[in-house]
Design a protein around this motif. Structure first.
Motif, PDB file in Angstrom:
ATOM      1  N   GLY A  84       0.805  -1.224   0.000  1.00 42.26           N
ATOM      2  CA  GLY A  84       0.000   0.000   0.000  1.00 42.26           C
ATOM      3  C   GLY A  84       0.831   1.263   0.000  1.00 42.26           C
ATOM      4  N   VAL A  85       2.120   1.159  -0.299  1.00 40.25           N
ATOM      5  CA  VAL A  85       2.994   2.320  -0.302  1.00 40.25           C
ATOM      6  C   VAL A  85       3.068   2.891  -1.717  1.00 40.25           C
ATOM      7  CG1 VAL A  85       5.358   3.121   0.072  1.00 40.25           C
ATOM      8  CG2 VAL A  85       4.372   1.395   1.568  1.00 40.25           C
ATOM      9  N   GLU A  86       2.872   4.172  -1.813  1.00 39.77           N
ATOM     10  CA  GLU A  86       2.962   4.834  -3.104  1.00 39.77           C
ATOM     11  C   GLU A  86       4.098   5.850  -3.052  1.00 39.77           C
ATOM     12  OE1 GLU A  86      -0.722   6.552  -4.321  1.00 39.77           O
ATOM     13  OE2 GLU A  86      -1.869   4.799  -3.679  1.00 39.77           O
ATOM     14  N   SER A  87       4.786   5.990  -4.187  1.00 37.45           N
ATOM     15  CA  SER A  87       5.786   7.046  -4.280  1.00 37.45           C
ATOM     16  C   SER A  87       5.037   8.363  -4.194  1.00 37.45           C
ATOM     17  CB  SER A  87       6.535   6.955  -5.610  1.00 37.45           C
ATOM     18  OG  SER A  87       7.196   5.731  -5.705  1.00 37.45           O
ATOM     19  N   ASN A  88       5.493   9.223  -3.321  1.00 39.31           N
ATOM     20  CA  ASN A  88       4.808  10.508  -3.202  1.00 39.31           C
ATOM     21  C   ASN A  88       5.815  11.575  -2.823  1.00 39.31           C
ATOM     22  OD1 ASN A  88       4.998  11.190  -0.337  1.00 39.31           O
ATOM     23  ND2 ASN A  88       3.847   9.320  -0.013  1.00 39.31           N
ATOM     24  N   GLY A  89       5.421  12.774  -2.845  1.00 43.16           N
ATOM     25  CA  GLY A  89       6.300  13.862  -2.463  1.00 43.16           C
ATOM     26  C   GLY A  89       5.708  14.711  -1.371  1.00 43.16           C
ATOM     27  N   ASN A  90       4.641  14.228  -0.727  1.00 38.65           N
ATOM     28  CA  ASN A  90       3.903  15.055   0.225  1.00 38.65           C
ATOM     29  C   ASN A  90       4.328  14.893   1.675  1.00 38.65           C
ATOM     30  OD1 ASN A  90       2.364  15.943  -1.960  1.00 38.65           O
ATOM     31  ND2 ASN A  90       0.943  14.235  -1.724  1.00 38.65           N
ATOM     32  N   SER A  91       4.868  13.718   2.037  1.00 35.95           N
ATOM     33  CA  SER A  91       5.242  13.502   3.433  1.00 35.95           C
ATOM     34  C   SER A  91       6.300  12.419   3.534  1.00 35.95           C
ATOM     35  CB  SER A  91       4.018  13.103   4.266  1.00 35.95           C
ATOM     36  OG  SER A  91       3.499  11.883   3.807  1.00 35.95           O
ATOM     37  N   CYS A  92       6.992  12.404   4.666  1.00 34.45           N
ATOM     38  CA  CYS A  92       8.008  11.393   4.941  1.00 34.45           C
ATOM     39  C   CYS A  92       7.309  10.064   5.192  1.00 34.45           C
ATOM     40  CB  CYS A  92       8.823  11.807   6.166  1.00 34.45           C
ATOM     41  SG  CYS A  92      10.008  10.566   6.710  1.00 34.45           S
ATOM     42  N   LEU A  93       7.798   9.017   4.552  1.00 34.11           N
ATOM     43  CA  LEU A  93       7.168   7.706   4.694  1.00 34.11           C
ATOM     44  C   LEU A  93       7.547   6.995   5.996  1.00 34.11           C
ATOM     45  CD1 LEU A  93       7.487   6.496   1.005  1.00 34.11           C
ATOM     46  CD2 LEU A  93       5.384   7.068   2.219  1.00 34.11           C
ATOM     47  N   ILE A  94       8.383   7.633   6.824  1.00 31.49           N
ATOM     48  CA  ILE A  94       8.743   7.041   8.115  1.00 31.49           C
ATOM     49  C   ILE A  94       8.023   7.775   9.249  1.00 31.49           C
ATOM     50  CG2 ILE A  94      10.611   6.598   9.770  1.00 31.49           C
ATOM     51  CD1 ILE A  94      12.476   6.203   7.343  1.00 31.49           C
ATOM     52  N   CYS A  95       8.254   9.079   9.359  1.00 38.74           N
ATOM     53  CA  CYS A  95       7.672   9.825  10.486  1.00 38.74           C
ATOM     54  C   CYS A  95       6.383  10.566  10.109  1.00 38.74           C
ATOM     55  CB  CYS A  95       8.693  10.804  11.054  1.00 38.74           C
ATOM     56  SG  CYS A  95       9.062  12.195   9.956  1.00 38.74           S
ATOM     57  N   TYR A  96       6.062  10.590   8.821  1.00 37.63           N
ATOM     58  CA  TYR A  96       4.856  11.221   8.285  1.00 37.63           C
ATOM     59  C   TYR A  96       4.838  12.743   8.409  1.00 37.63           C
ATOM     60  CZ  TYR A  96       3.426   6.374   8.328  1.00 37.63           C
ATOM     61  OH  TYR A  96       3.385   5.018   8.151  1.00 37.63           O
ATOM     62  N   ASP A  97       6.008  13.359   8.643  1.00 38.07           N
ATOM     63  CA  ASP A  97       6.058  14.818   8.615  1.00 38.07           C
ATOM     64  C   ASP A  97       5.617  15.287   7.233  1.00 38.07           C
ATOM     65  OD1 ASP A  97       6.919  15.158  11.186  1.00 38.07           O
ATOM     66  OD2 ASP A  97       8.954  15.788  10.676  1.00 38.07           O
ATOM     67  N   GLU A  98       4.812  16.329   7.218  1.00 35.21           N
ATOM     68  CA  GLU A  98       4.314  16.877   5.963  1.00 35.21           C
ATOM     69  C   GLU A  98       5.361  17.791   5.330  1.00 35.21           C
ATOM     70  OE1 GLU A  98       1.362  16.418   4.235  1.00 35.21           O
ATOM     71  OE2 GLU A  98       0.982  14.794   5.660  1.00 35.21           O
ATOM     72  N   LYS A  99       5.449  17.691   4.026  1.00 32.33           N
ATOM     73  CA  LYS A  99       6.343  18.550   3.249  1.00 32.33           C
ATOM     74  C   LYS A  99       5.585  19.829   2.913  1.00 32.33           C
ATOM     75  CE  LYS A  99       8.916  18.174  -1.083  1.00 32.33           C
ATOM     76  NZ  LYS A  99       9.184  17.239  -2.193  1.00 32.33           N
ATOM     77  N   THR A 100       6.160  20.965   3.284  1.00 30.13           N
ATOM     78  CA  THR A 100       5.558  22.261   2.992  1.00 30.13           C
ATOM     79  C   THR A 100       6.531  23.054   2.126  1.00 30.13           C
ATOM     80  OG1 THR A 100       6.545  23.359   4.905  1.00 30.13           O
ATOM     81  CG2 THR A 100       4.413  22.252   5.264  1.00 30.13           C
ATOM     82  N   PRO A 101       6.109  24.154   1.552  1.00 32.83           N
ATOM     83  CA  PRO A 101       7.050  24.965   0.762  1.00 32.83           C
ATOM     84  C   PRO A 101       8.279  25.401   1.586  1.00 32.83           C
ATOM     85  CG  PRO A 101       4.800  25.674   0.327  1.00 32.83           C
ATOM     86  CD  PRO A 101       4.735  24.675   1.455  1.00 32.83           C
ATOM     87  N   GLU A 102       8.071  25.619   2.887  1.00 36.12           N
ATOM     88  CA  GLU A 102       9.181  26.047   3.747  1.00 36.12           C
ATOM     89  C   GLU A 102      10.147  24.901   4.044  1.00 36.12           C
ATOM     90  OE1 GLU A 102       5.831  26.512   4.907  1.00 36.12           O
ATOM     91  OE2 GLU A 102       5.803  28.453   3.898  1.00 36.12           O
ATOM     92  N   THR A 103       9.656  23.657   4.077  1.00 38.35           N
ATOM     93  CA  THR A 103      10.496  22.517   4.442  1.00 38.35           C
ATOM     94  C   THR A 103      10.863  21.628   3.241  1.00 38.35           C
ATOM     95  OG1 THR A 103       8.585  21.095   4.920  1.00 38.35           O
ATOM     96  CG2 THR A 103       9.480  22.427   6.763  1.00 38.35           C
ATOM     97  N   ALA A 104      10.487  22.042   2.047  1.00 37.21           N
ATOM     98  CA  ALA A 104      10.691  21.201   0.852  1.00 37.21           C
ATOM     99  C   ALA A 104      12.149  20.768   0.682  1.00 37.21           C
ATOM    100  CB  ALA A 104      10.211  21.934  -0.391  1.00 37.21           C
ATOM    101  N   ASN A 105      13.096  21.623   1.024  1.00 37.33           N
ATOM    102  CA  ASN A 105      14.518  21.278   0.868  1.00 37.33           C
ATOM    103  C   ASN A 105      14.989  20.243   1.885  1.00 37.33           C
ATOM    104  OD1 ASN A 105      14.816  22.979  -1.311  1.00 37.33           O
ATOM    105  ND2 ASN A 105      15.482  24.709  -0.057  1.00 37.33           N
TER     106      ASN A 105
END
Length: 191
Positions: A84-105
């Motif tokens: 059920g794992v999909e390649s994504n760019g929205n969050s960390c697949l371990i801790c689930y932190d969300e990726k935001t414009p400020e944290t994208a790097n």
């Protein structure tokens, strides 16, 4: 290691071994149209034999990339998808932190597309660096992932001097063990 020649044996210092390795990498890079990191993985797979790499690579480049861990194998992709794992760019697949414009790097993925935050990459690579002989065979943190972590990623995320030392030791060990022409000195006093 020493920089001297005795009979048919040439003693090399570690920096000279790394220079030879870099020359081989640069030579292969020019022919394969791959990045340095990708070329290193291809050379590792073919035990640092540029002849063997050239012989096999161009038969089926896509298959070669899979064998070298540059892209996911079909079976690996099926296994990861079954979890059920999909390649994504929205969050960390371990801790689930969300990726935001400020944290994208602070997020990174290998070519498989499994995204992890910097903190999880650091923790994962620190653990992998404890086993210097396996450093260059470390795969994507995603269960079932087959893409191999580039050595440059270790240097990007690790700051602990001992971890970096183990990674460098793993790089040299991998090159020496794959080379037909370079061997470890059997003298226990030799580094």
């Amino acid at each position: 290691m020493y920089d001297q020649v005795q009979g048919d044996v040439k003693f090399l210092r570690q920096d000279q071994i790394l220079t030879e390795r870099d020359s081989l990498i640069n030579e292969a890079m020019g022919s394969l149209s791959l990045s340095k990191d990708e070329t290193i993985l291809a050379l590792i797979h073919y035990k640092w034999s540029i002849e063997k790499l050239y012989e096999k690579w161009f038969d089926n480049v896509e298959e070669g990339k899979k064998k070298c861990g540059l892209i996911m194998t079909d079976s690996s992709r099926k296994q990861v998808n079954s979890l059920g794992v999909e390649s994504n760019g929205n969050s960390c697949l371990i801790c689930y932190d969300e990726k935001t414009p400020e944290t994208a790097n602070n997020f990174f993925s290998l070519k498989c597309g499994h995204v992890f935050c910097e903190g999880c990459w650091i923790e994962y690579l620190m653990e992998k660096s404890k086993h210097f002989s396996a450093v260059l065979q470390s795969t994507c943190p995603q269960q079932g992932g087959t893409c191999i972590v580039y050595e440059s990623i270790f240097f990007k995320y690790l700051t602990d001097p001992e971890a970096i030392k183990r990674v460098k030791k793993g790089i040299i060990k991998n090159y020496i063990e794959g080379s037909k022409e370079i061997k470890y000195c059997p003298n226990p006093k030799c580094e």
